[in-house]
Design a protein around this motif. Structure first.
Motif, PDB file in Angstrom:
ATOM      1  N   LEU A  42       5.045   2.434  11.552  1.00  0.00           N
ATOM      2  CA  LEU A  42       4.921   3.096  10.238  1.00  0.00           C
ATOM      3  C   LEU A  42       5.706   4.402  10.150  1.00  0.00           C
ATOM      4  O   LEU A  42       5.484   5.192   9.247  1.00  0.00           O
ATOM      5  CB  LEU A  42       3.440   3.362   9.899  1.00  0.00           C
ATOM      6  CG  LEU A  42       2.486   2.178   9.996  1.00  0.00           C
ATOM      7  CD1 LEU A  42       1.070   2.598   9.614  1.00  0.00           C
ATOM      8  CD2 LEU A  42       2.919   1.039   9.093  1.00  0.00           C
TER       9      LEU A  42
ATOM     10  N   PHE B 135       0.828  -1.213   0.000  1.00  0.00           N
ATOM     11  CA  PHE B 135       0.000   0.000   0.000  1.00  0.00           C
ATOM     12  C   PHE B 135       0.860   1.260   0.000  1.00  0.00           C
ATOM     13  O   PHE B 135       0.490   2.261  -0.615  1.00  0.00           O
ATOM     14  CB  PHE B 135      -0.963   0.002   1.190  1.00  0.00           C
ATOM     15  CG  PHE B 135      -2.287  -0.658   0.862  1.00  0.00           C
ATOM     16  CD1 PHE B 135      -3.311   0.054   0.271  1.00  0.00           C
ATOM     17  CD2 PHE B 135      -2.490  -1.994   1.130  1.00  0.00           C
ATOM     18  CE1 PHE B 135      -4.508  -0.541  -0.055  1.00  0.00           C
ATOM     19  CE2 PHE B 135      -3.688  -2.612   0.819  1.00  0.00           C
ATOM     20  CZ  PHE B 135      -4.706  -1.888   0.216  1.00  0.00           C
TER      21      PHE B 135
ATOM     22  N   GLN C  20      -7.886   2.674  -3.510  1.00  0.00           N
ATOM     23  CA  GLN C  20      -7.109   3.355  -4.556  1.00  0.00           C
ATOM     24  C   GLN C  20      -7.336   2.759  -5.949  1.00  0.00           C
ATOM     25  O   GLN C  20      -6.732   3.235  -6.898  1.00  0.00           O
ATOM     26  CB  GLN C  20      -5.628   3.291  -4.200  1.00  0.00           C
ATOM     27  CG  GLN C  20      -5.315   4.047  -2.928  1.00  0.00           C
ATOM     28  CD  GLN C  20      -3.846   3.984  -2.612  1.00  0.00           C
ATOM     29  OE1 GLN C  20      -3.334   2.980  -2.126  1.00  0.00           O
ATOM     30  NE2 GLN C  20      -3.159   5.057  -2.902  1.00  0.00           N
TER      31      GLN C  20
ATOM     32  N   LEU D  55       1.921   4.452   4.665  1.00  0.00           N
ATOM     33  CA  LEU D  55       0.461   4.391   4.474  1.00  0.00           C
ATOM     34  C   LEU D  55      -0.189   5.764   4.361  1.00  0.00           C
ATOM     35  O   LEU D  55      -1.279   5.888   3.838  1.00  0.00           O
ATOM     36  CB  LEU D  55      -0.251   3.605   5.593  1.00  0.00           C
ATOM     37  CG  LEU D  55      -0.042   2.099   5.647  1.00  0.00           C
ATOM     38  CD1 LEU D  55      -0.895   1.498   6.759  1.00  0.00           C
ATOM     39  CD2 LEU D  55      -0.401   1.440   4.331  1.00  0.00           C
ATOM     40  N   SER D  56       0.468   6.810   4.875  1.00  0.00           N
ATOM     41  CA  SER D  56      -0.171   8.120   4.848  1.00  0.00           C
ATOM     42  C   SER D  56      -0.198   8.682   3.424  1.00  0.00           C
ATOM     43  O   SER D  56       0.788   8.593   2.698  1.00  0.00           O
ATOM     44  CB  SER D  56       0.566   9.092   5.764  1.00  0.00           C
ATOM     45  OG  SER D  56      -0.015  10.361   5.658  1.00  0.00           O
ATOM     46  N   LEU D  57      -1.340   9.253   3.072  1.00  0.00           N
ATOM     47  CA  LEU D  57      -1.456   9.872   1.745  1.00  0.00           C
ATOM     48  C   LEU D  57      -1.190  11.372   1.802  1.00  0.00           C
ATOM     49  O   LEU D  57      -1.196  12.046   0.789  1.00  0.00           O
ATOM     50  CB  LEU D  57      -2.855   9.607   1.180  1.00  0.00           C
ATOM     51  CG  LEU D  57      -3.126   8.163   0.755  1.00  0.00           C
ATOM     52  CD1 LEU D  57      -4.599   7.933   0.515  1.00  0.00           C
ATOM     53  CD2 LEU D  57      -2.331   7.808  -0.491  1.00  0.00           C
ATOM     54  N   ARG D  58      -1.002  11.867   3.025  1.00  0.00           N
ATOM     55  CA  ARG D  58      -0.729  13.298   3.171  1.00  0.00           C
ATOM     56  C   ARG D  58       0.729  13.600   2.783  1.00  0.00           C
ATOM     57  O   ARG D  58       1.604  12.749   3.002  1.00  0.00           O
ATOM     58  CB  ARG D  58      -0.973  13.751   4.615  1.00  0.00           C
ATOM     59  CG  ARG D  58      -2.438  13.765   4.998  1.00  0.00           C
ATOM     60  CD  ARG D  58      -2.617  14.246   6.416  1.00  0.00           C
ATOM     61  NE  ARG D  58      -2.097  13.288   7.386  1.00  0.00           N
ATOM     62  CZ  ARG D  58      -2.806  12.273   7.877  1.00  0.00           C
ATOM     63  NH1 ARG D  58      -4.056  12.081   7.491  1.00  0.00           N
ATOM     64  NH2 ARG D  58      -2.283  11.452   8.752  1.00  0.00           N
TER      65      ARG D  58
ATOM     66  N   GLN E 219      -5.249   1.243  10.956  1.00  0.00           N
ATOM     67  CA  GLN E 219      -4.281   2.142  10.309  1.00  0.00           C
ATOM     68  C   GLN E 219      -4.698   2.434   8.870  1.00  0.00           C
ATOM     69  O   GLN E 219      -4.600   3.562   8.401  1.00  0.00           O
ATOM     70  CB  GLN E 219      -2.891   1.507  10.304  1.00  0.00           C
ATOM     71  CG  GLN E 219      -2.274   1.401  11.692  1.00  0.00           C
ATOM     72  CD  GLN E 219      -1.024   0.543  11.710  1.00  0.00           C
ATOM     73  OE1 GLN E 219      -0.872  -0.372  10.922  1.00  0.00           O
ATOM     74  NE2 GLN E 219      -0.136   0.828  12.648  1.00  0.00           N
ATOM     75  N   PHE E 220      -5.179   1.400   8.190  1.00  0.00           N
ATOM     76  CA  PHE E 220      -5.588   1.567   6.789  1.00  0.00           C
ATOM     77  C   PHE E 220      -6.849   2.426   6.693  1.00  0.00           C
ATOM     78  O   PHE E 220      -7.002   3.207   5.758  1.00  0.00           O
ATOM     79  CB  PHE E 220      -5.836   0.184   6.153  1.00  0.00           C
ATOM     80  CG  PHE E 220      -4.580  -0.604   5.946  1.00  0.00           C
ATOM     81  CD1 PHE E 220      -3.977  -1.283   6.997  1.00  0.00           C
ATOM     82  CD2 PHE E 220      -3.978  -0.651   4.706  1.00  0.00           C
ATOM     83  CE1 PHE E 220      -2.806  -1.997   6.813  1.00  0.00           C
ATOM     84  CE2 PHE E 220      -2.799  -1.362   4.498  1.00  0.00           C
ATOM     85  CZ  PHE E 220      -2.220  -2.030   5.563  1.00  0.00           C
TER      86      PHE E 220
ATOM     87  N   GLU F 177      -5.901   6.182   7.543  1.00  0.00           N
ATOM     88  CA  GLU F 177      -5.094   6.812   6.478  1.00  0.00           C
ATOM     89  C   GLU F 177      -5.828   6.873   5.141  1.00  0.00           C
ATOM     90  O   GLU F 177      -5.243   7.290   4.139  1.00  0.00           O
ATOM     91  CB  GLU F 177      -3.759   6.076   6.313  1.00  0.00           C
ATOM     92  CG  GLU F 177      -2.865   6.082   7.546  1.00  0.00           C
ATOM     93  CD  GLU F 177      -2.402   7.485   7.951  1.00  0.00           C
ATOM     94  OE1 GLU F 177      -2.618   8.439   7.185  1.00  0.00           O
ATOM     95  OE2 GLU F 177      -1.836   7.622   9.061  1.00  0.00           O
TER      96      GLU F 177
ATOM     97  N   ARG G 249      -6.851   4.510   3.113  1.00  0.00           N
ATOM     98  CA  ARG G 249      -6.374   3.585   2.088  1.00  0.00           C
ATOM     99  C   ARG G 249      -7.457   2.609   1.627  1.00  0.00           C
ATOM    100  O   ARG G 249      -7.263   1.889   0.648  1.00  0.00           O
ATOM    101  CB  ARG G 249      -5.194   2.772   2.633  1.00  0.00           C
ATOM    102  CG  ARG G 249      -3.942   3.599   2.835  1.00  0.00           C
ATOM    103  CD  ARG G 249      -3.229   3.803   1.527  1.00  0.00           C
ATOM    104  NE  ARG G 249      -1.990   4.542   1.683  1.00  0.00           N
ATOM    105  CZ  ARG G 249      -1.099   4.698   0.707  1.00  0.00           C
ATOM    106  NH1 ARG G 249      -1.324   4.189  -0.477  1.00  0.00           N
ATOM    107  NH2 ARG G 249      -0.008   5.390   0.905  1.00  0.00           N
TER     108      ARG G 249
END
Lengths: 435, 299
Positions: free
Chosen positions: B265, A85, A329, B47-50, A103-104, A107, A109
């Motif tokens: 993470l 990911f 995504q 994992l962060s998209l920021r 966590q997913f 975030e 995801r």
């Protein structure tokens, strides 16, 4: 030449900054367009057979859909998912426990479920399928990001023969409190010198927040304050718990420890190696396969999660929940088909129960004859009502490891419980402050 | 047309031949290293998209103030000292023994090298069975010491845990380094050894005054490689902690890096630890090399 090399390096270094954007795109939904879905799930021989049959049925019903079903060792799943990911290359569908999926979810995801994709009018209708709290780990900002595959709590499997061998009556003398667990174990344990050859009972060591945290909660302790800002509440409870664990280990009465073979595997063998072991309802399927004679005998039973004598809260072991989730995504068409497939598989909850001993937290299943017919399912169901979902947050894996470290310090290294508590408090506070 | 000399023409071919290797080095070694260093100044979360924020030296301050990091440095230092010294000394001794034997030399080398072929995970699993309280580790030690029923706690006691991991590491790699010494010893000129024999030198004198001084480059290489490998050791400690051994005594820097990146993470803090480990490795290597350069022997 040097300037050129510097320029290339600088561009390469800055590239990841610009590559952080999502891969979101909206596509026009063409229901007949060919779709290939990849599923990553942890290894489970019995479940694999069932799910491959269900997937074949789904593909027959929807010829434009192709499914690539891949299994990986459960210990590697978290790592594989995190790496894939992070590179925006996650599978279309995957499953993980509440501690990891959070966590997913946080975030962004994973895909938010559109109830119409699975034939429901609203999210309330989806929630209404499940018993209260079952979706808690995948609910975020009013959306649902996963559907539960299995809902597991631990009760104690007991070998009656070993009890009788030690002069105990399993029906009357089985332990109801943690103090009794220790006393009974002292009678059941066999050793050659210091080396244990038969354990009375032993804990499920990797599952610290699932098994050990509820023990503290029984005594009134908490991992953190209600506002989530202060680590470790109720020092007396924590001290009593760490003292209990120190007494259990080699520095105390030497009744067991995490470096002995996992109790649940040894229990199924029925080789006079352990009298009591914690596991879920699914263990019956494994026992049946590993040792059918023992499974079909009347030599074992299941008892509820013990309570401390001075417990202030009646809490059973926490409940672990594995969810199937869809990659947020991938394009919308794939998300829709992925949710359809997940819903199709999970709609066969009776098959999961009968063939794999996996319990889905649906009203339909809990009220079914199939569930009632499973040995000791009433014990598991009664304990489920007393338990909550295992602690889940962005830092839940780290919290589990910190609790592991604290228990090991008391139990294996024989550290003073007060010192263990102070160190544990500092570590959890760092995690809280870091969130 | 511009004239190009023969030397320049040759040099062009040289550049072309080394280009693939240089390119691969840039892509898979130098770039990841520079990128990791660059990442240390941001708050990148897997994992962060920021978009990551620039945080300056905050990650360094956090790591350098973290008791967990210093515990890891201690665990790494103890493991490295425990494994690197016996590994260098015993592989040298075994190298001398192997080369002094006329018969079965190849068979002995093969036998010694076998553990190096095993993956670290398989090696750790084998040794975990041996170190189990009911395993042959306790049986053998209890038989030798006549201490029936004593659990030596190979997998739970902090000191024994370090002994266990060092034992596995030395067992696994001693054959590999022995063969490097065998190769080094084979390079000692026959004429020099013959001259020593004619001059009446004893075997011990030949080893002490001729072989060992001439082996200095090999010893230097072995000691640096073992030291670097020990500092990077991961698999055994990882597997031990996965199987219930306490984390604190085994939490070497590499394991801490892994947990910080994959569990928490927090890739930026993991990069800080990697960079600090790299600095330690660089300093130790340079100091080891400079100390050896002062004592070069030639005959």
């Amino acid at each position: 030449m040097k300037r050129m090399v510097c320029l290339i390096l600088l561009t390469a270094l800055l590239m990841p900054l610009f590559a952080q954007g999502g891969v979101e795109e909206k596509a026009v939904l063409d229901m007949s367009a060919p779709v290939t879905l990849t599923i990553w799930t942890h290894e489970d021989a019995n479940r694999k057979v069932l799910e491959q049959e269900l997937i074949a049925e789904f593909m027959e019903m929807n010829p434009n859909v192709t499914v690539d079903y891949q299994t990986y060792p459960s210990s590697k799943m978290r790592e594989l998912l995190t790496v894939s990911f992070s590179a925006n290359q996650g599978p279309d569908i995957f499953n993980q426990s509440q501690s990891v999926v959070r966590q997913f979810v946080i975030e962004g995801r994973v895909s938010a479920l559109d109830p119409e994709w699975i034939g429901e009018a609203s999210l309330d209708d989806v929630t209404g399928r499940y018993i209260p709290g079952a979706l808690a780990a995948v609910e975020y900002d009013g959306d649902i990001h996963g559907l539960p595959l299995e809902y597991t709590n631990f009760c104690t499997y007991l070998n009656k023969n070993i009890f009788r061998d030690a002069g105990l009556d399993p029906e009357k003398d089985y332990p109801k409190t943690w103090e009794e667990v220790m006393e009974v174990s002292k009678k059941l344990v066999l050793r050659e010198g210091e080396i244990i050859t038969r354990r009375g009972y032993d804990f499920r060591y990797p599952s610290y927040t699932m098994q050990f945290l509820p023990m503290v909660e029984q005594l009134g302790g908490k991992l953190m304050s209600d506002d989530g800002k202060t680590a470790v509440v109720g020092d007396e409870a924590w001290l009593q718990f760490f003292t209990y664990m120190r007494d259990w280990g080699p520095e105390g009465y030497n009744l067991g420890g995490p470096t002995y073979l996992p109790p649940r595997k040894v229990f199924d063998n029925n080789n006079n190696e352990i009298a009591m072991s914690d596991s879920g309802l699914y263990q019956q399927g494994r026992m049946k396969k590993a040792n059918p004679d023992f499974f079909n005998s009347d030599d074992w039973m299941v008892i509820p999660f013990p309570q401390f004598e001075d417990a202030v809260v009646e809490t059973a072991g926490a409940i672990a929940c594995h969810y199937y989730m869809v990659n947020g995504q991938i394009d919308t068409l794939n998300q829709m088909w992925a949710w359809k497939l997940v819903d199709f598989m999970l709609s066969h909850s009776a098959d999961y129960l009968e063939q794999v001993n996996l319990v889905q937290p649906t009203y339909e299943l809990f009220e079914s004859d199939a569930f009632a017919a499973l040995p000791f399912s009433d014990v598991f169901a009664a304990d489920m009502k007393k338990g909550d979902l295992v602690y889940f947050a962005g830092n839940s894996s780290a919290v589990n490891d910190k609790l592991k470290g604290a228990v090991e310090s008391a139990m294996l290294l024989g550290e003073d419980p007060a010192t263990v508590l102070e160190n544990f408090r500092k570590e959890i506070q760092i995690l809280i402050d870091d969130e | 047309m511009k004239y190009i000399g023969i030397e320049k023409k040759k040099a062009r071919w040289g550049y072309m031949f080394v280009a693939p290797a240089v390119l691969l080095f840039f892509m898979f070694s130098l770039y990841p290293m520079l990128n990791a260093f660059y990442n240390t100044f941001f708050n990148i979360k897997l994992l962060s998209l920021r978009a990551p924020k620039f945080v300056g030296l905050k990650n360094y301050i956090f790591v350098l103030n973290s008791p967990s990091f210093w515990n890891s440095m201690k665990a790494t230092a103890l493991f490295t000292l425990g494994a690197f010294i016996p590994l260098t000394i015993f592989s040298l001794i075994f190298g001398l023994i192997v080369t002094s034997r006329m018969r079965n030399q190849k068979a002995i080398q093969l036998l010694m090298y076998t553990p190096a072929v095993l993956s670290s995970v398989v090696a750790a699993l084998i040794w975990m069975i041996i170190f189990d309280p009911r395993g042959i580790g306790n049986s053998i030690v209890n038989n030798i010491l006549q201490t029936h029923g004593i659990d030596h706690r190979w997998l739970t006691d902090p000191v024994m845990l370090r002994v266990s991991t060092v034992t596995i590491y030395v067992w696994k790699y001693i054959g590999y380094f022995t063969i490097i010494f065998v190769t080094g010893i084979a390079k000692v000129p026959e004429s020099t050894l013959e001259a020593a024999t004619i001059a009446g030198a004893s075997t011990m004198q030949t080893i002490r005054l001729i072989v060992l001084p001439l082996l200095k480059p090999t010893t230097l290489m072995v000691s640096i490689v073992t030291m670097l490998n020990c500092l990077k050791s991961f698999s055994t400690q990882y597997l031990f902690t996965q199987r219930g051994a306490p984390l604190e005594p085994l939490n070497v820097v590499t394991l801490n890096i892994y947990n910080t990146a994959m569990r928490d993470l927090n890739i930026s803090r993991a990069c800080v630890m990697s960079f600090l480990l790299f600095l330690v490795m660089m300093i130790l290597t340079l100091s080891r090399m400079s100390s050896s350069e002062r004592n070069v022997t030639e005959y």
